[in-house]
Design a protein around this motif. Structure first.
Motif, PDB file in Angstrom:
ATOM      1  N   SER A  11     -10.851  -5.159  -4.267  1.00 53.93           N
ATOM      2  CA  SER A  11     -10.966  -3.860  -3.609  1.00 53.93           C
ATOM      3  C   SER A  11     -11.451  -2.808  -4.611  1.00 53.93           C
ATOM      4  CB  SER A  11      -9.606  -3.425  -3.038  1.00 53.93           C
ATOM      5  OG  SER A  11      -8.719  -3.036  -4.079  1.00 53.93           O
ATOM      6  N   ASP A  12     -11.639  -1.587  -4.114  1.00 56.62           N
ATOM      7  CA  ASP A  12     -12.043  -0.501  -5.008  1.00 56.62           C
ATOM      8  C   ASP A  12     -10.867   0.452  -5.248  1.00 56.62           C
ATOM      9  OD1 ASP A  12     -11.815   0.566  -2.521  1.00 56.62           O
ATOM     10  OD2 ASP A  12     -13.773   1.550  -2.487  1.00 56.62           O
ATOM     11  N   ARG A  13      -9.654  -0.081  -5.083  1.00 58.19           N
ATOM     12  CA  ARG A  13      -8.466   0.755  -5.207  1.00 58.19           C
ATOM     13  C   ARG A  13      -7.971   0.800  -6.646  1.00 58.19           C
ATOM     14  NH1 ARG A  13      -6.282   0.903   0.072  1.00 58.19           N
ATOM     15  NH2 ARG A  13      -4.969   2.610  -0.678  1.00 58.19           N
ATOM     16  N   THR A  14      -7.362   1.921  -7.015  1.00 62.51           N
ATOM     17  CA  THR A  14      -6.671   2.020  -8.290  1.00 62.51           C
ATOM     18  C   THR A  14      -5.188   1.814  -8.061  1.00 62.51           C
ATOM     19  OG1 THR A  14      -6.268   4.397  -8.107  1.00 62.51           O
ATOM     20  CG2 THR A  14      -8.384   3.695  -9.080  1.00 62.51           C
ATOM     21  N   LEU A  15      -4.468   1.496  -9.121  1.00 64.13           N
ATOM     22  CA  LEU A  15      -3.021   1.339  -9.001  1.00 64.13           C
ATOM     23  C   LEU A  15      -2.371   2.633  -8.534  1.00 64.13           C
ATOM     24  CD1 LEU A  15      -2.090  -0.789 -12.157  1.00 64.13           C
ATOM     25  CD2 LEU A  15      -1.916  -1.488  -9.760  1.00 64.13           C
ATOM     26  N   GLY A  16      -2.862   3.755  -9.049  1.00 64.71           N
ATOM     27  CA  GLY A  16      -2.287   5.037  -8.648  1.00 64.71           C
ATOM     28  C   GLY A  16      -2.504   5.332  -7.181  1.00 64.71           C
ATOM     29  N   ASP A  17      -3.707   5.125  -6.714  1.00 61.75           N
ATOM     30  CA  ASP A  17      -4.020   5.361  -5.305  1.00 61.75           C
ATOM     31  C   ASP A  17      -3.223   4.439  -4.398  1.00 61.75           C
ATOM     32  OD1 ASP A  17      -5.551   5.993  -2.857  1.00 61.75           O
ATOM     33  OD2 ASP A  17      -6.456   4.026  -3.200  1.00 61.75           O
ATOM     34  N   LEU A  18      -3.182   3.159  -4.756  1.00 57.97           N
ATOM     35  CA  LEU A  18      -2.460   2.196  -3.935  1.00 57.97           C
ATOM     36  C   LEU A  18      -0.961   2.469  -3.963  1.00 57.97           C
ATOM     37  CD1 LEU A  18      -2.954  -0.291  -2.164  1.00 57.97           C
ATOM     38  CD2 LEU A  18      -2.671  -1.716  -4.206  1.00 57.97           C
ATOM     39  N   GLY A  19      -0.445   2.837  -5.132  1.00 62.06           N
ATOM     40  CA  GLY A  19       0.976   3.134  -5.237  1.00 62.06           C
ATOM     41  C   GLY A  19       1.399   4.301  -4.364  1.00 62.06           C
ATOM     42  N   GLU A  20       0.543   5.310  -4.246  1.00 62.43           N
ATOM     43  CA  GLU A  20       0.861   6.446  -3.384  1.00 62.43           C
ATOM     44  C   GLU A  20       0.978   6.030  -1.924  1.00 62.43           C
ATOM     45  OE1 GLU A  20      -2.088   9.408  -3.966  1.00 62.43           O
ATOM     46  OE2 GLU A  20      -1.437   9.930  -6.010  1.00 62.43           O
ATOM     47  N   GLN A  21       0.135   5.083  -1.507  1.00 62.78           N
ATOM     48  CA  GLN A  21       0.140   4.670  -0.111  1.00 62.78           C
ATOM     49  C   GLN A  21       1.309   3.742   0.222  1.00 62.78           C
ATOM     50  OE1 GLN A  21      -1.961   6.097   2.037  1.00 62.78           O
ATOM     51  NE2 GLN A  21      -2.656   7.255   0.238  1.00 62.78           N
ATOM     52  N   VAL A  22       1.729   2.931  -0.728  1.00 66.15           N
ATOM     53  CA  VAL A  22       2.835   2.004  -0.458  1.00 66.15           C
ATOM     54  C   VAL A  22       4.168   2.576  -0.938  1.00 66.15           C
ATOM     55  CG1 VAL A  22       1.316   0.006  -0.581  1.00 66.15           C
ATOM     56  CG2 VAL A  22       2.537   0.721  -2.640  1.00 66.15           C
ATOM     57  N   LEU A  23       4.133   3.850  -1.369  1.00 65.63           N
ATOM     58  CA  LEU A  23       5.361   4.549  -1.794  1.00 65.63           C
ATOM     59  C   LEU A  23       6.039   3.840  -2.950  1.00 65.63           C
ATOM     60  CD1 LEU A  23       6.793   5.348   1.771  1.00 65.63           C
ATOM     61  CD2 LEU A  23       5.149   6.657   0.393  1.00 65.63           C
ATOM     62  N   LEU A  24       5.238   3.522  -3.968  1.00 68.20           N
ATOM     63  CA  LEU A  24       5.757   2.816  -5.129  1.00 68.20           C
ATOM     64  C   LEU A  24       5.095   3.401  -6.375  1.00 68.20           C
ATOM     65  CD1 LEU A  24       7.736   0.399  -5.466  1.00 68.20           C
ATOM     66  CD2 LEU A  24       5.727  -1.060  -5.750  1.00 68.20           C
ATOM     67  N   ALA A  25       5.903   3.673  -7.387  1.00 67.08           N
ATOM     68  CA  ALA A  25       5.363   4.218  -8.630  1.00 67.08           C
ATOM     69  C   ALA A  25       4.327   3.259  -9.223  1.00 67.08           C
ATOM     70  CB  ALA A  25       6.484   4.446  -9.635  1.00 67.08           C
ATOM     71  N   LYS A  26       3.349   3.828  -9.905  1.00 70.12           N
ATOM     72  CA  LYS A  26       2.274   3.023 -10.481  1.00 70.12           C
ATOM     73  C   LYS A  26       2.820   1.935 -11.391  1.00 70.12           C
ATOM     74  CE  LYS A  26      -1.855   3.584 -13.369  1.00 70.12           C
ATOM     75  NZ  LYS A  26      -2.723   4.570 -14.064  1.00 70.12           N
ATOM     76  N   SER A  27       3.815   2.279 -12.196  1.00 71.15           N
ATOM     77  CA  SER A  27       4.383   1.288 -13.118  1.00 71.15           C
ATOM     78  C   SER A  27       5.079   0.162 -12.356  1.00 71.15           C
ATOM     79  CB  SER A  27       5.379   1.962 -14.071  1.00 71.15           C
ATOM     80  OG  SER A  27       6.443   2.571 -13.347  1.00 71.15           O
ATOM     81  N   LYS A  28       5.771   0.507 -11.256  1.00 72.15           N
ATOM     82  CA  LYS A  28       6.457  -0.509 -10.458  1.00 72.15           C
ATOM     83  C   LYS A  28       5.460  -1.405  -9.729  1.00 72.15           C
ATOM     84  CE  LYS A  28      10.680   0.570 -11.420  1.00 72.15           C
ATOM     85  NZ  LYS A  28      11.520  -0.389 -12.206  1.00 72.15           N
ATOM     86  N   LEU A  29       4.363  -0.803  -9.266  1.00 71.79           N
ATOM     87  CA  LEU A  29       3.335  -1.603  -8.602  1.00 71.79           C
ATOM     88  C   LEU A  29       2.701  -2.569  -9.599  1.00 71.79           C
ATOM     89  CD1 LEU A  29       1.639  -2.256  -6.133  1.00 71.79           C
ATOM     90  CD2 LEU A  29       0.140  -0.348  -6.728  1.00 71.79           C
ATOM     91  N   SER A  30       2.476  -2.112 -10.818  1.00 73.50           N
ATOM     92  CA  SER A  30       1.934  -2.986 -11.849  1.00 73.50           C
ATOM     93  C   SER A  30       2.879  -4.156 -12.109  1.00 73.50           C
ATOM     94  CB  SER A  30       1.696  -2.200 -13.136  1.00 73.50           C
ATOM     95  OG  SER A  30       1.222  -3.042 -14.166  1.00 73.50           O
ATOM     96  N   GLU A  31       4.189  -3.869 -12.170  1.00 73.26           N
ATOM     97  CA  GLU A  31       5.176  -4.934 -12.363  1.00 73.26           C
ATOM     98  C   GLU A  31       5.151  -5.910 -11.200  1.00 73.26           C
ATOM     99  OE1 GLU A  31       8.994  -3.225 -12.938  1.00 73.26           O
ATOM    100  OE2 GLU A  31       8.561  -2.458 -14.948  1.00 73.26           O
ATOM    101  N   LEU A  32       5.057  -5.380  -9.985  1.00 77.24           N
ATOM    102  CA  LEU A  32       5.023  -6.240  -8.806  1.00 77.24           C
ATOM    103  C   LEU A  32       3.833  -7.191  -8.874  1.00 77.24           C
ATOM    104  CD1 LEU A  32       5.548  -5.108  -5.129  1.00 77.24           C
ATOM    105  CD2 LEU A  32       3.706  -6.654  -5.725  1.00 77.24           C
ATOM    106  N   LEU A  33       2.659  -6.677  -9.278  1.00 80.40           N
ATOM    107  CA  LEU A  33       1.458  -7.502  -9.321  1.00 80.40           C
ATOM    108  C   LEU A  33       1.452  -8.479 -10.491  1.00 80.40           C
ATOM    109  CD1 LEU A  33      -1.223  -4.822  -8.353  1.00 80.40           C
ATOM    110  CD2 LEU A  33      -0.387  -6.714  -6.938  1.00 80.40           C
ATOM    111  N   ARG A  34       2.397  -8.315 -11.399  1.00 78.88           N
ATOM    112  CA  ARG A  34       2.543  -9.264 -12.499  1.00 78.88           C
ATOM    113  C   ARG A  34       3.705 -10.222 -12.265  1.00 78.88           C
ATOM    114  NH1 ARG A  34       4.076  -6.451 -17.189  1.00 78.88           N
ATOM    115  NH2 ARG A  34       3.760  -8.442 -18.264  1.00 78.88           N
TER     116      ARG A  34
END
Length: 305
Positions: A52-75
C-alpha cells in the motif's frame, strides 16, 4: 488443449506490480520467535501493508493505535493483539476478515489465550467475520485441488490436524490472493502455502518430517494383503520412509504424490505447478538416492519395488 490454472492460458494470470512511493520507515522484520500460526496471518497483513501507500502514522491514526504499537504488531512483538484491532486494520487494508479471523483465532489459542478472551475480543465484530465469499477463481481452484491436498497432508498429519491444515491453507491463500495473481503460476503459489502449513504442523525428528501416518497406513495395508509379512520387510519399509523424508523438498513432494498418493506424473505436475520434465527429473534423482540409502529386498530391482 490447455487445463485450468496453466499460466499461459489462465484467465486471471499475473498482474504486474505497480510501483509505490511511500515515505517513512518500514517496520522491522518479524521477530524470529513468532509462532508459525501467528506468522500465517501476520505475513499477509504485512504484505498488504507494504504494497500500500500508507505510512505507519497514517494507518495508526485510522486503527486507533500508536505508531510504535502498530510497528510492534507488524513485527509480532509485544502482547498478542486483540481482534478489534486486527479487524480495524483489515478494513483499512481491504483484507477479507473471515479468513483473517480464522487464522488469528488459531494463533490466539496457540499463544495460550483462553476461549473467553477470544470471545470477548470478537463479540463486537462477529457480524463482520461472516458473509464474505472468496474470489470465484479461488473457489474454482479449491474445488479442483482440495481432495488432492488432503491426500498429501495425510502422509504427514493425523486426522485431527489434517482438515485444519487444508482449511488454513485456503484461508491463507484467500488473504494472499492478490500476490497469487502476481505470481508466475497460481498452482505453485498455492502449493507453497500448503507445504508450509503442513510442514510446520508435522512431527519432525533430526530436522526431517516424519511420515508416521503414511508408514502406519502402508504397514496396515501390507499386513492385510500379506499376513506373512516378516519383521525384515517391515523394518525395510520403515527405512524406506525415513529415507524418503530426508529428500530435498521438491523430490520429497514428488515421491509422496507419485508413490504414496498414487497420482500420475501429469497430475503431480499440475498440482505442483511445475513442468512434467521437472517431475520426472525429481523422481529419477530421488530413486537414485533411495537405491543407495536403502538395501533392496532379495529378488527385487530396487527399494521402491
Amino acid at each position: 488443449m490447455t487445463t485450468p490454472f496453466e499460466p499461459q492460458a489462465s484467465a486471471f494470470g499475473p498482474v504486474p506490480r505497480q510501483p509505490q512511493v511511500r515515505p517513512g520507515r518500514k517496520p522491522g522484520p518479524i521477530a524470529p520467535d513468532v509462532s508459525s500460526s501467528h506468522r500465517a496471518w501476520l505475513e499477509p497483513v504485512r504484505e498488504k501493508y507494504l504494497d500500500s501507500d500508507r505510512t505507519l502514522g497514517d494507518l495508526g491514526e485510522q486503527v486507533l493505535l500508536a505508531k510504535s504499537k502498530l510497528s510492534e504488531l507488524l513485527r509480532g512483538v509485544g502482547l498478542y493483539p486483540r481482534w478489534e484491532v486486527i479487524h480495524r486494520l483489515a478494513a483499512e487494508l481491504c483484507l477479507p476478515s473471515w479468513p483473517l479471523h480464522r487464522l488469528w483465532r488459531q494463533a490466539a489459542l496457540d499463544a495460550g489465550k483462553g476461549r473467553e478472551w477470544i470471545d470477548r475480543s470478537t463479540e463486537n465484530t462477529a457480524r463482520a467475520t461472516t458473509g464474505h465469499r472468496p474470489p470465484l477463481e479461488h473457489i474454482a481452484l479449491r474445488q479442483i485441488v482440495s481432495a488432492d491436498y488432503r491426500f498429501y497432508a495425510q502422509a504427514f498429519l493425523g486426522d485431527d490436524a489434517l482438515d485444519s491444515a487444508v482449511e488454513d491453507t485456503f484461508a491463507t491463500l484467500w488473504l494472499r490472493w492478490e500476490a497469487a495473481l502476481r505470481s508466475p503460476d497460481i498452482r505453485s503459489f498455492a502449493w507453497s502455502i500448503l507445504r508450509t502449513t503442513v510442514m510446520t504442523r508435522a512431527t519432525h525428528r533430526d530436522g526431517r518430517p516424519e511420515l508416521e501416518a503414511a508408514v502406519f497406513d502402508t504397514v496396515t495395508l501390507q499386513t492385510q494383503t500379506s499376513p506373512s509379512l516378516g519383521a525384515a520387510q517391515m523394518t525395510r519399509l520403515m527405512e524406506l520412509f525415513k529415507a524418503i523424508s530426508r529428500l530435498p523438498a521438491g523430490q520429497l513432494d514428488v515421491m509422496v504424490l507419485l508413490h504414496l498418493c498414487g497420482f500420475t506424473a501429469e497430475k503431480t505436475s499440475s498440482l505442483l505447478g511445475v513442468s512434467l520434465a521437472t517431475v520426472r527429473s525429481d523422481e529419477r534423482r530421488a530413486v537414485r538416492y533411495l537405491e543407495s540409502a536403502v538395501s533392496p529386498q532379495p529378488d527385487t530391482e530396487g527399494p521402491l519395488t
